[in-house]
Scaffold this active site. Structure first.
Site, PDB file in Angstrom:
ATOM      1  N   TYR A 123     -66.496   6.698 -36.815  1.00  0.00           N
ATOM      2  CA  TYR A 123     -67.081   7.335 -36.519  1.00  0.00           C
ATOM      3  C   TYR A 123     -67.804   8.528 -36.907  1.00  0.00           C
ATOM      4  O   TYR A 123     -68.615   8.967 -36.403  1.00  0.00           O
ATOM      5  CB  TYR A 123     -66.774   7.393 -34.216  1.00  0.00           C
ATOM      6  CG  TYR A 123     -66.988   6.673 -33.684  1.00  0.00           C
ATOM      7  CD1 TYR A 123     -65.918   5.771 -34.025  1.00  0.00           C
ATOM      8  CD2 TYR A 123     -67.801   6.611 -32.292  1.00  0.00           C
ATOM      9  CE1 TYR A 123     -66.327   4.716 -32.682  1.00  0.00           C
ATOM     10  CE2 TYR A 123     -67.892   5.299 -31.723  1.00  0.00           C
ATOM     11  CZ  TYR A 123     -66.465   4.414 -31.796  1.00  0.00           C
ATOM     12  OH  TYR A 123     -66.846   3.504 -30.884  1.00  0.00           O
ATOM     13  N   LYS A 170     -52.597   2.150 -32.690  1.00  0.00           N
ATOM     14  CA  LYS A 170     -52.493   1.070 -33.389  1.00  0.00           C
ATOM     15  C   LYS A 170     -51.389   0.872 -34.817  1.00  0.00           C
ATOM     16  O   LYS A 170     -51.715   1.026 -35.712  1.00  0.00           O
ATOM     17  CB  LYS A 170     -53.355   0.348 -34.232  1.00  0.00           C
ATOM     18  CG  LYS A 170     -53.594  -1.687 -34.490  1.00  0.00           C
ATOM     19  CD  LYS A 170     -53.847  -2.539 -33.040  1.00  0.00           C
ATOM     20  CE  LYS A 170     -53.286  -3.972 -33.804  1.00  0.00           C
ATOM     21  NZ  LYS A 170     -52.624  -4.942 -32.745  1.00  0.00           N
ATOM     22  N   ASP A 203     -53.946  -3.133 -27.926  1.00  0.00           N
ATOM     23  CA  ASP A 203     -54.543  -4.526 -27.711  1.00  0.00           C
ATOM     24  C   ASP A 203     -53.323  -4.706 -26.479  1.00  0.00           C
ATOM     25  O   ASP A 203     -53.477  -5.302 -25.109  1.00  0.00           O
ATOM     26  CB  ASP A 203     -53.794  -5.620 -28.412  1.00  0.00           C
ATOM     27  CG  ASP A 203     -52.562  -5.542 -29.420  1.00  0.00           C
ATOM     28  OD1 ASP A 203     -52.283  -4.303 -29.412  1.00  0.00           O
ATOM     29  OD2 ASP A 203     -52.338  -6.121 -30.126  1.00  0.00           O
ATOM     30  N   ASP A 227     -63.288   4.728 -26.963  1.00  0.00           N
ATOM     31  CA  ASP A 227     -64.979   4.224 -25.946  1.00  0.00           C
ATOM     32  C   ASP A 227     -64.834   3.156 -25.946  1.00  0.00           C
ATOM     33  O   ASP A 227     -64.705   2.373 -24.541  1.00  0.00           O
ATOM     34  CB  ASP A 227     -65.885   3.765 -28.134  1.00  0.00           C
ATOM     35  CG  ASP A 227     -67.082   3.465 -27.473  1.00  0.00           C
ATOM     36  OD1 ASP A 227     -67.612   3.700 -25.891  1.00  0.00           O
ATOM     37  OD2 ASP A 227     -67.733   3.387 -28.619  1.00  0.00           O
TER      38      ASP A 227
END
Ligand code: NAI
Length: 334
Positions: A123, A170, A203, A227
């Site tokens: 972002y 991640k 995930d 988000d």
């Protein structure tokens, strides 16, 4: 008296901010609302979607209550939400997600608070057109931003008697960027030995959230994962219409509804004001107006429990105005 910059925003924004003002008034809290326009309306009127006088107003009041603002997809001015967060360094996006009575959510035992880093990651807005067939977006992760969001999550956990903080990442793929985030998270966790600390790959975290949300307590994560996970969690308890949002920095705080402008129902007097109302409850707590905050919170619970005066998104047929009136009655009754 408290002074608050009120940004009604677009679409259903003016309807739901109007409802919140009415209910806070009924709860007897004296607020000077410094109403300001941003977005397309401000662009047309003042030549900027986020005029300087709005920035000055927020700086002076240190607290803003914000309705949703339109962001055009793939064109137009930069998101006002992102710009506000970056302008005021509102580094913590906090979203408490809790099962409410009477809401047809998927689970009965959800009580999660999500801390999303709010200023960097993908972002940061660094996108480069390499050639007409290739565009690159740069993910920015810094030690400072990672550290302060994790610290905020742990401080909250201690203050509110929470037992566990889960860092979501991640780093198996983004070994350097997410690796840096995790490195800082581990350092902070070391200082809080009384709080359990765990790490989950994003995930896997998403799968577990939809299977066993009750096992989560406080979550801390980067901007993009935060988000997505925030909305996923909202979906567990009835959707974006019933969860509050807080953007907090060192100096000031913006309380907001996390849903959008709902253009499909704007102006129809059927918007659900509860998400912004719950954000306003957090704002009242921030001001130390605990009696009023409790009264409005209880009124919302009672309204949902009774289930008689709900807007269509909650399965009822009441208008925004009818629901607001009922909330005022319940607040006075509390
Ligand atoms: P949205 O949240 O506006 O609408 C999604 C669906 O949820 C629609 O069917 C809408 O009617 C419903 N909905 C949302 N809030 C509701 C409420 N309070 N009561 C009853 N129903 C409600 O999301 P969408 O359509 O993706 O975005 C529309 C616009 O909002 C876009 O311009 C987007 O950029 C902006 N937006 C602004 C946000 C903000 O200012 N914080 C956040 C998300 C979107």
């Amino acid at each position: 008296m408290h002074s608050v910059t009120l940004i009604p925003g677009d679409g259903i924004g003016p309807e739901i901010t109007g409802a919140v003002k009415t209910v806070i008034d009924a709860a007897g809290v004296d607020i000077h609302w410094d109403e300001q326009q941003v977005g397309q309306n401000a662009l047309e009127k003042y030549g900027s979607p986020l005029p300087e006088h709005v920035i000055e107003s927020i700086k002076a009041n240190k607290v803003a209550l914000k309705g949703p603002v339109t962001t055009h997809v793939g064109k137009g001015f930069k998101s006002i939400n992102v710009t506000l967060r970056q302008t005021f360094d509102l580094y913590a996006n906090i979203r408490p997600v809790k099962t409410l009575p009477g809401i047809n959510g998927l689970f009965k035992d959800v009580d999660i608070v999500i801390f999303r880093e709010n200023t960097e990651d993908l972002y940061a807005g660094i996108e480069n057109i390499v050639d007409e067939d290739r565009v690159e977006a740069i993910k920015v992760i810094t030690r400072k931003a990672s550290r302060r969001i994790v610290e905020k999550a742990f401080e909250y956990a201690v203050l509110h008697g929470r037992k566990k903080v889960t860092a979501i990442h991640k780093a198996n793929i983004m070994k350097k960027s997410d690796g840096l985030f995790l490195e800082e998270a581990r350092k902070v966790a070391e200082k809080y030995r009384d709080i359990n600390y765990e790490e989950l790959i994003v995930d896997n975290a998403c799968m577990q959230l939809v299977q066993k949300p009750g096992k989560f307590d406080v979550i801390v994560t980067e901007n993009l994962y935060g988000d997505i996970i925030s909305d996923l969690c909202a979906g567990l308890v009835g959707g974006l219409g019933v969860v509050p949002g807080i953007n907090e920095g060192q100096e000031l705080t913006i309380f907001e509804a996390v849903h959008g402008t709902a253009p499909d129902i704007a102006g129809k007097n059927i918007a659900n004001p509860l998400a912004l109302m719950l954000s306003a409850v957090e704002m009242l707590k921030h001001f130390g107006e605990h009696t009023a905050a409790k009264a409005i919170h209880k009124a919302i619970h009672d309204l949902l429990q009774e289930g008689k005066c709900l807007t269509p998104d909650l399965g009822g047929s009441a208008t925004t105005k009818e629901m607001t009136k009922e909330l005022c009655r319940l607040v006075n009754y509390c």
